[in-house]
Write a protein that holds these residues in place. Structure first.
Motif, PDB file in Angstrom:
ATOM      1  N   ILE A 160       0.817  -1.333  -0.015  1.00 27.84           N
ATOM      2  CA  ILE A 160      -0.077   0.117  -0.069  1.00 27.84           C
ATOM      3  C   ILE A 160       0.886   1.115  -0.100  1.00 27.84           C
ATOM      4  CG2 ILE A 160      -1.872   1.128   1.244  1.00 27.84           C
ATOM      5  CD1 ILE A 160      -2.616  -1.467   2.920  1.00 27.84           C
ATOM      6  N   THR A 161       0.738   2.209  -0.937  1.00 26.84           N
ATOM      7  CA  THR A 161       1.642   3.285  -0.948  1.00 26.84           C
ATOM      8  C   THR A 161       1.021   4.522  -0.995  1.00 26.84           C
ATOM      9  OG1 THR A 161       1.529   3.274  -3.471  1.00 26.84           O
ATOM     10  CG2 THR A 161       3.157   1.961  -2.303  1.00 26.84           C
ATOM     11  N   TRP A 163       0.807   9.067  -1.722  1.00 27.31           N
ATOM     12  CA  TRP A 163       0.568   9.936  -3.106  1.00 27.31           C
ATOM     13  C   TRP A 163       1.871  10.833  -2.991  1.00 27.31           C
ATOM     14  CZ3 TRP A 163       1.422  14.493  -0.816  1.00 27.31           C
ATOM     15  CH2 TRP A 163       0.904  14.821   0.451  1.00 27.31           C
ATOM     16  N   LYS A 187      -1.587  -1.259  -4.026  1.00 26.68           N
ATOM     17  CA  LYS A 187      -2.718  -0.502  -4.088  1.00 26.68           C
ATOM     18  C   LYS A 187      -2.129   1.203  -3.785  1.00 26.68           C
ATOM     19  CE  LYS A 187      -5.340   1.658  -1.289  1.00 26.68           C
ATOM     20  NZ  LYS A 187      -5.082   2.837  -1.965  1.00 26.68           N
ATOM     21  N   PRO A 188      -1.856   1.739  -4.996  1.00 25.60           N
ATOM     22  CA  PRO A 188      -1.240   2.855  -4.907  1.00 25.60           C
ATOM     23  C   PRO A 188      -2.403   4.060  -4.013  1.00 25.60           C
ATOM     24  CG  PRO A 188      -1.640   2.785  -7.216  1.00 25.60           C
ATOM     25  CD  PRO A 188      -1.978   1.413  -6.193  1.00 25.60           C
ATOM     26  N   SER A 189      -1.985   5.045  -3.831  1.00 20.18           N
ATOM     27  CA  SER A 189      -2.855   6.140  -3.206  1.00 20.18           C
ATOM     28  C   SER A 189      -4.135   6.417  -4.066  1.00 20.18           C
ATOM     29  CB  SER A 189      -2.494   7.471  -2.915  1.00 20.18           C
ATOM     30  OG  SER A 189      -3.385   8.465  -2.967  1.00 20.18           O
ATOM     31  N   GLU A 190      -5.415   6.550  -3.830  1.00 21.29           N
ATOM     32  CA  GLU A 190      -6.422   6.674  -5.055  1.00 21.29           C
ATOM     33  C   GLU A 190      -6.249   8.062  -5.501  1.00 21.29           C
ATOM     34  OE1 GLU A 190      -6.688   6.335  -1.540  1.00 21.29           O
ATOM     35  OE2 GLU A 190      -7.755   8.222  -0.904  1.00 21.29           O
ATOM     36  N   THR A 225      -8.606  -3.084   2.512  1.00 18.83           N
ATOM     37  CA  THR A 225      -8.941  -4.062   3.604  1.00 18.83           C
ATOM     38  C   THR A 225      -9.200  -5.456   2.973  1.00 18.83           C
ATOM     39  OG1 THR A 225      -9.906  -2.346   4.976  1.00 18.83           O
ATOM     40  CG2 THR A 225     -10.663  -4.584   5.339  1.00 18.83           C
ATOM     41  N   ILE A 228      -5.943  -7.205   2.346  1.00 20.35           N
ATOM     42  CA  ILE A 228      -5.286  -7.480   3.420  1.00 20.35           C
ATOM     43  C   ILE A 228      -5.700  -8.698   3.904  1.00 20.35           C
ATOM     44  CG2 ILE A 228      -4.717  -7.053   5.904  1.00 20.35           C
ATOM     45  CD1 ILE A 228      -4.846  -3.958   5.279  1.00 20.35           C
ATOM     46  N   PHE A 238       3.194  -1.516   4.077  1.00 19.75           N
ATOM     47  CA  PHE A 238       2.327  -0.174   4.142  1.00 19.75           C
ATOM     48  C   PHE A 238       3.254   1.008   4.045  1.00 19.75           C
ATOM     49  CE2 PHE A 238       0.640   3.304   6.220  1.00 19.75           C
ATOM     50  CZ  PHE A 238      -0.455   3.560   5.435  1.00 19.75           C
ATOM     51  N   VAL A 239       3.154   1.998   3.054  1.00 22.52           N
ATOM     52  CA  VAL A 239       3.828   3.159   3.388  1.00 22.52           C
ATOM     53  C   VAL A 239       3.016   4.343   3.488  1.00 22.52           C
ATOM     54  CG1 VAL A 239       5.724   4.659   2.062  1.00 22.52           C
ATOM     55  CG2 VAL A 239       5.683   2.326   1.748  1.00 22.52           C
ATOM     56  N   LEU A 263       6.152   4.852   7.735  1.00 22.78           N
ATOM     57  CA  LEU A 263       5.355   5.715   8.315  1.00 22.78           C
ATOM     58  C   LEU A 263       6.117   7.237   8.242  1.00 22.78           C
ATOM     59  CD1 LEU A 263       3.687   3.936  11.193  1.00 22.78           C
ATOM     60  CD2 LEU A 263       3.041   3.863   8.821  1.00 22.78           C
ATOM     61  N   GLY A 264       5.320   7.983   8.951  1.00 22.17           N
ATOM     62  CA  GLY A 264       5.814   9.509   9.012  1.00 22.17           C
ATOM     63  C   GLY A 264       6.985  10.073   9.844  1.00 22.17           C
ATOM     64  N   PHE A 391       4.062  18.024   6.917  1.00 20.48           N
ATOM     65  CA  PHE A 391       4.214  17.112   5.445  1.00 20.48           C
ATOM     66  C   PHE A 391       3.812  18.592   4.366  1.00 20.48           C
ATOM     67  CE2 PHE A 391       3.513  13.526   2.608  1.00 20.48           C
ATOM     68  CZ  PHE A 391       4.772  12.885   2.675  1.00 20.48           C
ATOM     69  N   LEU A 417      12.687   8.613  12.403  1.00 18.27           N
ATOM     70  CA  LEU A 417      12.749   8.098  11.082  1.00 18.27           C
ATOM     71  C   LEU A 417      14.086   8.506  10.501  1.00 18.27           C
ATOM     72  CD1 LEU A 417      11.310   6.695   8.614  1.00 18.27           C
ATOM     73  CD2 LEU A 417      10.581   8.942   7.796  1.00 18.27           C
ATOM     74  N   PHE A 455      16.436   1.274   4.792  1.00 18.51           N
ATOM     75  CA  PHE A 455      15.539   2.425   4.958  1.00 18.51           C
ATOM     76  C   PHE A 455      14.429   2.058   6.011  1.00 18.51           C
ATOM     77  CE2 PHE A 455      12.504   5.622   4.526  1.00 18.51           C
ATOM     78  CZ  PHE A 455      12.844   6.787   4.421  1.00 18.51           C
TER      79      PHE A 455
HETATM   80  P1  NAD Z   1      -2.203   7.715   4.090  1.00 19.78           P
HETATM   81  O1  NAD Z   1      -2.015   6.938   5.396  1.00 19.78           O
HETATM   82  O2  NAD Z   1      -3.484   8.744   3.961  1.00 19.78           O
HETATM   83  O3  NAD Z   1      -2.474   6.592   2.674  1.00 19.78           O
HETATM   84  C1  NAD Z   1      -1.458   5.794   2.510  1.00 19.78           C
HETATM   85  C2  NAD Z   1      -2.096   4.648   1.832  1.00 19.78           C
HETATM   86  O4  NAD Z   1      -3.153   3.868   2.630  1.00 19.78           O
HETATM   87  C3  NAD Z   1      -3.107   5.334   0.293  1.00 19.78           C
HETATM   88  O5  NAD Z   1      -2.931   4.140  -0.752  1.00 19.78           O
HETATM   89  C4  NAD Z   1      -4.333   4.840   0.918  1.00 19.78           C
HETATM   90  O6  NAD Z   1      -5.418   4.649   0.168  1.00 19.78           O
HETATM   91  C5  NAD Z   1      -4.329   3.612   1.687  1.00 19.78           C
HETATM   92  N1  NAD Z   1      -5.359   3.457   2.984  1.00 19.78           N
HETATM   93  C6  NAD Z   1      -6.221   4.359   3.665  1.00 19.78           C
HETATM   94  N2  NAD Z   1      -7.051   3.803   4.444  1.00 19.78           N
HETATM   95  C7  NAD Z   1      -6.816   2.349   4.411  1.00 19.78           C
HETATM   96  C8  NAD Z   1      -7.056   1.360   4.827  1.00 19.78           C
HETATM   97  N3  NAD Z   1      -8.248   1.475   6.012  1.00 19.78           N
HETATM   98  N4  NAD Z   1      -6.682   0.121   4.644  1.00 19.78           N
HETATM   99  C9  NAD Z   1      -5.766  -0.117   3.764  1.00 19.78           C
HETATM  100  N5  NAD Z   1      -5.441   0.926   2.899  1.00 19.78           N
HETATM  101  C10 NAD Z   1      -5.789   2.236   3.356  1.00 19.78           C
HETATM  102  O7  NAD Z   1      -0.970   8.663   3.474  1.00 19.78           O
HETATM  103  P2  NAD Z   1      -1.053   9.653   2.417  1.00 19.78           P
HETATM  104  O8  NAD Z   1      -1.610  10.989   3.032  1.00 19.78           O
HETATM  105  O9  NAD Z   1      -1.277   9.005   1.207  1.00 19.78           O
HETATM  106  O10 NAD Z   1       0.880   9.940   2.586  1.00 19.78           O
HETATM  107  C11 NAD Z   1       1.437  10.582   3.465  1.00 19.78           C
HETATM  108  C12 NAD Z   1       2.077  10.138   4.590  1.00 19.78           C
HETATM  109  O11 NAD Z   1       2.943   9.143   4.121  1.00 19.78           O
HETATM  110  C13 NAD Z   1       2.879  10.951   5.428  1.00 19.78           C
HETATM  111  O12 NAD Z   1       2.585  10.417   6.834  1.00 19.78           O
HETATM  112  C14 NAD Z   1       4.583  10.468   4.908  1.00 19.78           C
HETATM  113  O13 NAD Z   1       5.326  10.783   5.946  1.00 19.78           O
HETATM  114  C15 NAD Z   1       4.057   8.854   4.910  1.00 19.78           C
HETATM  115  N6  NAD Z   1       5.257   8.276   4.163  1.00 19.78           N
HETATM  116  C16 NAD Z   1       6.220   7.641   4.492  1.00 19.78           C
HETATM  117  C17 NAD Z   1       7.492   7.252   3.842  1.00 19.78           C
HETATM  118  C18 NAD Z   1       8.270   6.106   4.297  1.00 19.78           C
HETATM  119  O14 NAD Z   1       9.165   5.545   3.739  1.00 19.78           O
HETATM  120  N7  NAD Z   1       8.628   6.039   5.719  1.00 19.78           N
HETATM  121  C19 NAD Z   1       7.399   7.527   2.589  1.00 19.78           C
HETATM  122  C20 NAD Z   1       6.474   8.324   2.040  1.00 19.78           C
HETATM  123  C21 NAD Z   1       5.472   9.008   2.753  1.00 19.78           C
END
Ligand code: NAD
Length: 497
Positions: A160-161, A163, A187-190, A225, A228, A238-239, A263-264, A391, A417, A455
């Motif tokens: 899961i990635t 945006w 599943k990339p970000s929607e 979901t 998963i 998950f990212v 995560l963040g 962010f 991080l 990383f």
């Molecule tokens: P987000 O958590 O809102 O969404 C990330 C992904 O999760 C998306 O694909 C989204 O559709 C999916 N998602 C949302 N709800 C879900 C659920 N219930 N089940 C499964 N998947 C679900 O994050 P974002 O706003 O897209 O990205 C920003 C965040 O990502 C920031 O906190 C940033 O620090 C973090 N990030 C971390 C890294 C790292 O390597 N540590 C890299 C890039 C971004």
């Protein structure tokens, strides 16, 4: 060419159809769920819309990955590695439309997306090289058996990635997963699904078996979901944000599946008075303003030794005012708009409620989700703006007295991080690198990363590692095999010692 025509042209060049779709078993599929509209972050006009993949497509994607993984593993490791080298070349061959499409949809400057696409090709080269070099060990067990280990793929993994760097993050996770013999559902970000689909289309044209990697264009709570929970999925990578990461980990735990969570952060960029201030200033700018601060490793807390605090902030303000904001498709642009409306509102609200003194650049382009580079001064490390991931291009500047206070402040967050120190004192640099809680730490540098180096983070920044040989371990499991070659077998009623 207007932007909608450019979008249509790039979609056609990359064989993606007219609107975002999921890619399952080598074919594009439209979803049947809720409608999702993508807004061009520079014009704030709708660019395209599509229907959420939903549960049904998620199920098909997991089944396709399970079937194709067996096909992939029937090939030799060397043959799999060669396919990955072909994929790397194919990505470079389509680098222009790929980077343009990423810039248009995600709002990232083209100078950044070009680098990211090249790095994705490098990821396939690097992990393609590993495909036939990953092996187990022979262990000299005392019983005299021949005991050896195999490193086996997990089966199907679900990724899961977010945006903020869509194609980069897709390559970062897909390359080690397939190099180690896994099938993938991603599943990339929607908000940014298209370049991940494009990447897999290119890979399939270069020889990747159809269905080995499947892309779900859609929402987390539905398609995410379902994937998963699907029986074929053995691990979730998950990212994204800590809030969503926690939800994903809970869903995975209920199904007894392991996770990697990337995560963040709220990383401390620490500048001592003895540092080369010109370099430290350039580093601080790159740390927080590049990518408009939409980077997990952004140096969002700038800790500066009191003696040079005012001087460094003056230099940073001057530099900040020279940064070129503009159209992400313009090669001169250094900072584009914030990628989407939701993130734009979050940053604006954090700045408005931060308190202290706000030093901000006066002008931004007429349209687009622009946030001017901003320095927050006069706050303490306990302030919300110093503790919460914003962010965006917003840095909280905090003075410190000495080494002990710098370390205490750097570690006084819920994250772990990244971080950096700028100093001429090598001993101090080494002490601080050891004392600051971070998965990645830079000395007189910032944001240097490479696919060959591990990383990841700790606490609210997640757990597990990506990149380097650590990722090879995350995507495999060892199996221990015992062979009794003695003429009289060593069999006991119970343990054999
Ligand atoms: P987000 O958590 O809102 O969404 C990330 C992904 O999760 C998306 O694909 C989204 O559709 C999916 N998602 C949302 N709800 C879900 C659920 N219930 N089940 C499964 N998947 C679900 O994050 P974002 O706003 O897209 O990205 C920003 C965040 O990502 C920031 O906190 C940033 O620090 C973090 N990030 C971390 C890294 C790292 O390597 N540590 C890299 C890039 C971004």
């Amino acid at each position: 060419m207007n932007r909608k025509s450019l979008f249509a042209d790039l979609m056609a060049q990359l064989s993606l159809g007219a609107a975002p779709q999921s890619l399952i078993g080598g074919a594009l599929h439209s979803g049947a769920g809720a409608e999702i509209t993508l807004i061009d972050p520079f014009t704030q006009e709708p660019l395209t819309s599509y229907a959420d993949a939903g549960v049904a497509l998620a199920t098909r994607a997991c089944e396709a990955a399970r079937d194709a993984q067996r096909v992939w593993m029937s090939r030799s490791a060397a043959a799999r590695g060669l396919v990955m080298q072909d994929i790397a070349r194919a990505i470079l061959g389509l680098a222009d439309p790929l980077s343009q499409l990423e810039s248009l949809v995600a709002g990232k400057p083209i100078r950044d997306t070009r680098v990211e696409v090249a790095k994705v090709a490098e990821m396939f080269t690097y992990y393609g090289g590993w495909a036939d070099k990953l092996h187990g060990e022979v262990i000299p067990v005392p019983s005299g058996h021949l005991n050896f280990t195999l490193r086996e793929p997990l089966g199907v993994v679900f990724q899961i990635t977010p945006w903020n760097a869509p194609i980069f993050t897709a390559g970062w996770q897909i390359a080690p997963a397939i190099a180690t013999g896994n099938g993938v559902v991603i599943k990339p970000s929607e908000l940014t699904p298209i370049t991940t689909v494009a990447l897999v289309r290119i890979a399939e044209a270069a020889g990747l078996p159809a269905g080995l990697v499947n892309v779900l264009a859609g929402l987390g709570p539905t398609a995410g979901t379902a994937a998963i929970e699907h029986a074929a999925v053995r691990k979730v990578i998950f990212v994204g944000s800590p809030e969503t990461g926690r939800r994903v980990a809970v869903t995975a735990a209920a199904a007894l599946k392991p996770c990697v969570l990337e995560l963040g952060g709220k990383s401390a960029n620490i500048v001592f008075a003895d540092a080369n201030l010109k370099h430290a200033c350039l580093g601080a700018q790159a740390a927080i303003f590049s990518g408009a601060g939409q980077s997990c490793v952004a140096g969002s807390r700038l800790l500066v030794q009191r003696e040079v605090h005012a001087e460094l902030l003056e230099m940073l303000t001057e530099g900040m005012n020279k940064i070129r904001l503009g159209d992400p498709l313009d090669p001169e642009t250094e900072i584009g708009p914030i990628s989407n409306a939701r993130q734009f509102s979050h940053i604006a609200q954090m700045v408005a409620s931060a308190g202290g003194t706000t030093v901000t650049r006066s002008s931004t382009p007429a349209t687009g989700y622009f946030i001017a580079p901003t320095i927050l001064r006069g706050l303490t490390n306990a302030a919300l703006a110093a503790q919460t991931e914003i962010f965006g291009p917003v840095v909280t500047a905090l003075p410190f007295a000495d080494e002990a206070e710098a370390i205490a402040m750097a570690n006084d967050t819920a994250f772990g991080l990244a971080g950096a120190v700028w100093t001429a004192d090598l001993g101090r640099a080494h002490r601080i690198a050891g004392a600051v809680r971070a998965g990645t730490f830079w000395i007189n540098s910032y944001k240097a990363i490479h696919v060959s180096s591990p990383f990841g983070g700790s606490l609210n920044s997640g757990f597990g590692r990506s990149s380097g040989t650590d990722a090879l371990m995350e995507y495999t499991a060892s199996k221990s095999i015992w062979l009794d070659a003695a003429t009289t077998p060593r069999i006991a009623f119970g343990y054999v010692s």
